[in-house]
Design a protein around this motif. Sequence first.
Motif, PDB file in Angstrom:
ATOM      1  N   THR A  27      26.343  -5.891-140.873  1.00  0.00           N
ATOM      2  CA  THR A  27      26.186  -5.130-141.953  1.00  0.00           C
ATOM      3  C   THR A  27      24.861  -6.338-141.949  1.00  0.00           C
ATOM      4  OG1 THR A  27      27.597  -5.445-143.359  1.00  0.00           O
ATOM      5  CG2 THR A  27      25.610  -5.607-144.659  1.00  0.00           C
ATOM      6  N   PHE A  28      24.373  -7.525-141.778  1.00  0.00           N
ATOM      7  CA  PHE A  28      23.488  -8.400-141.133  1.00  0.00           C
ATOM      8  C   PHE A  28      22.263  -7.710-139.746  1.00  0.00           C
ATOM      9  CE2 PHE A  28      25.905 -12.112-143.149  1.00  0.00           C
ATOM     10  CZ  PHE A  28      25.745 -11.323-144.766  1.00  0.00           C
ATOM     11  N   HIS A  63      17.165 -22.863-135.909  1.00  0.00           N
ATOM     12  CA  HIS A  63      17.670 -21.742-135.961  1.00  0.00           C
ATOM     13  C   HIS A  63      18.291 -20.680-137.160  1.00  0.00           C
ATOM     14  CE1 HIS A  63      17.958 -23.023-131.686  1.00  0.00           C
ATOM     15  NE2 HIS A  63      17.875 -23.834-132.196  1.00  0.00           N
ATOM     16  N   PRO A  64      18.018 -19.759-137.870  1.00  0.00           N
ATOM     17  CA  PRO A  64      18.667 -18.891-138.376  1.00  0.00           C
ATOM     18  C   PRO A  64      19.190 -18.844-138.942  1.00  0.00           C
ATOM     19  CG  PRO A  64      16.483 -18.853-138.145  1.00  0.00           C
ATOM     20  CD  PRO A  64      16.607 -18.747-137.002  1.00  0.00           C
ATOM     21  N   LYS A  65      20.443 -18.834-140.052  1.00  0.00           N
ATOM     22  CA  LYS A  65      22.125 -18.566-139.816  1.00  0.00           C
ATOM     23  C   LYS A  65      22.838 -18.665-141.317  1.00  0.00           C
ATOM     24  CE  LYS A  65      23.426 -24.502-140.831  1.00  0.00           C
ATOM     25  NZ  LYS A  65      24.551 -24.703-139.908  1.00  0.00           N
ATOM     26  N   ILE A  66      23.285 -17.239-141.474  1.00  0.00           N
ATOM     27  CA  ILE A  66      23.855 -17.488-143.008  1.00  0.00           C
ATOM     28  C   ILE A  66      25.508 -17.570-143.030  1.00  0.00           C
ATOM     29  CG2 ILE A  66      24.832 -15.087-144.282  1.00  0.00           C
ATOM     30  CD1 ILE A  66      22.908 -13.680-142.396  1.00  0.00           C
ATOM     31  N   LYS A 104      25.465 -12.678-134.770  1.00  0.00           N
ATOM     32  CA  LYS A 104      26.358 -13.424-134.089  1.00  0.00           C
ATOM     33  C   LYS A 104      27.217 -14.235-134.820  1.00  0.00           C
ATOM     34  CE  LYS A 104      29.017 -14.687-129.428  1.00  0.00           C
ATOM     35  NZ  LYS A 104      29.383 -13.714-129.726  1.00  0.00           N
ATOM     36  N   GLU A 105      28.380 -13.909-135.102  1.00  0.00           N
ATOM     37  CA  GLU A 105      29.233 -15.123-135.774  1.00  0.00           C
ATOM     38  C   GLU A 105      29.917 -16.626-134.877  1.00  0.00           C
ATOM     39  OE1 GLU A 105      33.194 -15.117-138.997  1.00  0.00           O
ATOM     40  OE2 GLU A 105      33.309 -13.863-137.646  1.00  0.00           O
ATOM     41  N   THR A 106      29.438 -17.288-135.149  1.00  0.00           N
ATOM     42  CA  THR A 106      30.177 -18.633-134.021  1.00  0.00           C
ATOM     43  C   THR A 106      31.243 -19.175-134.363  1.00  0.00           C
ATOM     44  OG1 THR A 106      27.736 -20.356-135.407  1.00  0.00           O
ATOM     45  CG2 THR A 106      27.631 -18.817-133.808  1.00  0.00           C
ATOM     46  N   TYR A 133      26.867 -17.887-139.124  1.00  0.00           N
ATOM     47  CA  TYR A 133      26.916 -16.481-138.471  1.00  0.00           C
ATOM     48  C   TYR A 133      25.663 -16.832-137.897  1.00  0.00           C
ATOM     49  CZ  TYR A 133      30.287 -13.691-140.942  1.00  0.00           C
ATOM     50  OH  TYR A 133      31.131 -12.817-141.371  1.00  0.00           O
ATOM     51  N   GLU A 134      24.786 -16.930-137.102  1.00  0.00           N
ATOM     52  CA  GLU A 134      24.031 -16.983-136.239  1.00  0.00           C
ATOM     53  C   GLU A 134      22.623 -15.992-136.278  1.00  0.00           C
ATOM     54  OE1 GLU A 134      23.916 -19.783-132.542  1.00  0.00           O
ATOM     55  OE2 GLU A 134      24.866 -21.307-133.939  1.00  0.00           O
ATOM     56  N   VAL A 135      21.573 -15.832-136.231  1.00  0.00           N
ATOM     57  CA  VAL A 135      20.543 -15.184-136.122  1.00  0.00           C
ATOM     58  C   VAL A 135      19.620 -15.775-135.422  1.00  0.00           C
ATOM     59  CG1 VAL A 135      18.823 -13.235-137.199  1.00  0.00           C
ATOM     60  CG2 VAL A 135      20.640 -14.871-138.636  1.00  0.00           C
ATOM     61  N   ARG A 136      19.644 -15.055-134.019  1.00  0.00           N
ATOM     62  CA  ARG A 136      18.515 -14.427-133.213  1.00  0.00           C
ATOM     63  C   ARG A 136      17.509 -13.820-132.872  1.00  0.00           C
ATOM     64  NH1 ARG A 136      20.299 -18.959-129.999  1.00  0.00           N
ATOM     65  NH2 ARG A 136      22.513 -19.724-129.380  1.00  0.00           N
TER      66      ARG A 136
END
Length: 203
Positions: free
Chosen positions: A166-167, A139-142, A182-184, A196-199
Motif C-alpha cells: 500500500t505505502f 531516513h524516512p520511516k513509518i 521495506k519492512e525492516t 517500514y523504511e522508505v528509500r
Amino acid sequence: MDDIATNTYGKIGPNSIIQTVAALKERYGEGKTAEFLVKVGRSDLTQKLPAEMVDEQEFNDLVRSIQAGFGNQELTQLLRRSGELTAAYLLKHRIPVPIQWILRILPVRSGLKMLLSAIEKNAWTFVGTGSYRFTIENHPKITIERCVSCRGMSADEPICAFYEGTFQTLIRTLVDQKATVKETSCSANGASACIYEVRLGTE
C-alpha cells in the motif's frame, strides 16, 4: 478506539478483506479461492464481500488462515498484492485529483511529508486499535504498533507486506516513482513495532 484489554476490536476499512480475496483470486482462480475460503470458515466471502468497515480481527484471522494454508512466503506475496490493489482503490476513489496533482509537483520530501501526514489523519481506517507514526528526517520511516496484519502471530521474517504494498504504491504514484518501502522490523519476529523504511530513488 476500543480497549484491547477488554477483547473488543477496532474497525478497519473493508479493502483489507476485499483486496486480499482479490489477490487470492488473481493467483489461484475463483474455484480454488472459494474452496480455501470455505475450508477456513469464510464461505460468506464467496457470496458477498463487505461494503462497510469490518472488525480488525477479521483481517487478522484471514491472514492467519493464509499463513497456515500457504506458508509465509506465499502470504507475503499475496498481502503485497492486496496492498497494491488497496492503493489503486484509494487513488481512484479516495484521494482527490487536485491533491494528487499537488503531491506530484512538490519537492520529493515535501510531498512525502504531506502524503504521510494525510495518511496519519485517516490511520484509524487501517490500523484499528494499533497506532501509526512517521518520521521524515534522515531516513524516512513509518511505524505501526500493534499491527493488525501480524498481531499475535509468529514468523521468522517480516510478513506485513500488505502495508508495504500500500505505502509503496502510493508513494511511487504520487511522490517518487523510484521509491521503495521495506519492512525492516516486524512484531511477528518479536519486535516492539512494525517499521517500514522508505528509500527515495531521487536522492
